[in-house]
Design a protein around this motif. Structure first.
Motif, PDB file in Angstrom:
ATOM      1  N   GLU A  42      -0.006 -17.675  20.033  1.00  0.00           N
ATOM      2  CA  GLU A  42      -1.045 -17.932  19.032  1.00  0.00           C
ATOM      3  C   GLU A  42      -2.337 -18.387  19.709  1.00  0.00           C
ATOM      4  N   MET A  43      -2.208 -19.230  20.721  1.00  0.00           N
ATOM      5  CA  MET A  43      -3.381 -19.688  21.464  1.00  0.00           C
ATOM      6  C   MET A  43      -4.081 -18.509  22.132  1.00  0.00           C
ATOM      7  N   GLN A  44      -3.311 -17.593  22.692  1.00  0.00           N
ATOM      8  CA  GLN A  44      -3.887 -16.421  23.359  1.00  0.00           C
ATOM      9  C   GLN A  44      -4.686 -15.585  22.365  1.00  0.00           C
ATOM     10  N   THR A  45      -4.170 -15.424  21.165  1.00  0.00           N
ATOM     11  CA  THR A  45      -4.884 -14.680  20.129  1.00  0.00           C
ATOM     12  C   THR A  45      -6.188 -15.384  19.778  1.00  0.00           C
ATOM     13  N   ASN A  46      -6.141 -16.703  19.627  1.00  0.00           N
ATOM     14  CA  ASN A  46      -7.355 -17.481  19.336  1.00  0.00           C
ATOM     15  C   ASN A  46      -8.376 -17.365  20.461  1.00  0.00           C
ATOM     16  N   MET A  47      -7.906 -17.413  21.694  1.00  0.00           N
ATOM     17  CA  MET A  47      -8.825 -17.322  22.827  1.00  0.00           C
ATOM     18  C   MET A  47      -9.450 -15.931  22.914  1.00  0.00           C
ATOM     19  N   GLU A  48      -8.684 -14.901  22.606  1.00  0.00           N
ATOM     20  CA  GLU A  48      -9.233 -13.541  22.616  1.00  0.00           C
ATOM     21  C   GLU A  48     -10.328 -13.392  21.564  1.00  0.00           C
ATOM     22  N   ALA A  49     -10.125 -13.965  20.380  1.00  0.00           N
ATOM     23  CA  ALA A  49     -11.147 -13.919  19.331  1.00  0.00           C
ATOM     24  C   ALA A  49     -12.384 -14.709  19.760  1.00  0.00           C
ATOM     25  N   PHE A  50     -12.182 -15.836  20.398  1.00  0.00           N
ATOM     26  CA  PHE A  50     -13.286 -16.662  20.888  1.00  0.00           C
ATOM     27  C   PHE A  50     -14.113 -15.887  21.915  1.00  0.00           C
ATOM     28  N   VAL A  51     -13.440 -15.232  22.857  1.00  0.00           N
ATOM     29  CA  VAL A  51     -14.120 -14.454  23.894  1.00  0.00           C
ATOM     30  C   VAL A  51     -14.878 -13.285  23.259  1.00  0.00           C
ATOM     31  N   LYS A  52     -14.272 -12.645  22.282  1.00  0.00           N
ATOM     32  CA  LYS A  52     -14.922 -11.511  21.622  1.00  0.00           C
ATOM     33  C   LYS A  52     -16.232 -11.959  20.959  1.00  0.00           C
ATOM     34  N   ASP A  53     -16.212 -13.085  20.277  1.00  0.00           N
ATOM     35  CA  ASP A  53     -17.427 -13.608  19.646  1.00  0.00           C
ATOM     36  C   ASP A  53     -18.509 -13.893  20.684  1.00  0.00           C
ATOM     37  N   MET A  54     -18.120 -14.505  21.774  1.00  0.00           N
ATOM     38  CA  MET A  54     -19.085 -14.818  22.836  1.00  0.00           C
ATOM     39  C   MET A  54     -19.651 -13.540  23.453  1.00  0.00           C
ATOM     40  N   GLN A  55     -18.789 -12.544  23.676  1.00  0.00           N
ATOM     41  CA  GLN A  55     -19.245 -11.291  24.257  1.00  0.00           C
ATOM     42  C   GLN A  55     -20.219 -10.572  23.327  1.00  0.00           C
ATOM     43  N   GLU A  56     -19.940 -10.598  22.025  1.00  0.00           N
ATOM     44  CA  GLU A  56     -20.839  -9.954  21.068  1.00  0.00           C
ATOM     45  C   GLU A  56     -22.210 -10.618  21.071  1.00  0.00           C
ATOM     46  N   THR A  57     -22.221 -11.933  21.143  1.00  0.00           N
ATOM     47  CA  THR A  57     -23.496 -12.657  21.194  1.00  0.00           C
ATOM     48  C   THR A  57     -24.256 -12.307  22.470  1.00  0.00           C
TER      49      THR A  57
END
Length: 171
Positions: A42-57
């Motif tokens: 679950e943490m890995q999924t959360n971290m992937e979403a976090f990274v995706k948001d940062m990459q989009e920005t």
């Protein structure tokens, strides 16, 4: 008197050595345990979403920079020296902001990772402690970091299956 002291010392050494061999030692790969925990997935999924948001920005900042750079290069021949310097400064400021954002994003990633990993690591340690205590182990070595120069695998009991059972992990 001297003979008695030597004899007493010899007996203590023999008793210490024999009691040491009677103790149980265990080993565990904590990284393997943590990776098998549902909370880690679950943490890995959360971290992937976090990274995706940062990459989009960051991509948005880069697109904006590239568009302004193309506009600057296209209109450079018609700009006065003062306007060109101002536009160049704006571009440099944009590049600096993007670089600062990237550095900040890396720091935020580390902070979020630590924040999410702490309770998972604590839960794994509690399970290892419980299994170690219940099994009567004197020492449980964590082989994750590979800091043990040598150990005889046959002499150490792998307690990973017991810890997984304690955590409710079925594989």
């Amino acid at each position: 008197m001297k003979k008695l002291l030597k004899l007493t010392l010899a007996v203590v050494c023999v008793m210490s050595a024999s009691s040491l061999f009677a103790q149980k030692f265990g080993r565990i790969n904590t990284a393997e345990i943590v990776a098998a925990m549902p909370e880690a997935k679950e943490m890995q999924t959360n971290m992937e979403a976090f990274v995706k948001d940062m990459q989009e920005t960051l991509e948005g900042l880069n697109v904006e920079f590239n568009n302004k750079m193309q506009e600057f290069q296209k209109n450079l021949s018609t700009m006065t020296e003062a306007v060109a310097q101002i536009k160049q400064k704006e571009l440099n400021d944009m590049r600096t902001r993007a670089t600062e954002f990237e550095q900040m994003a890396q720091q935020e990633y580390q902070k979020k990772y630590q924040e999410l990993m702490a309770p998972i690591a604590e839960k794994a340690k509690a399970a290892i402690d419980a299994v170690g205590k219940a099994g009567g182990y004197l020492v449980v070595f964590d082989v994750t970091a590979g800091s043990l120069a040598y150990f005889d695998e046959a002499a150490l009991t792998d307690i990973a299956p017991l810890v997984k059972k304690e955590l409710g992990i079925t594989e």
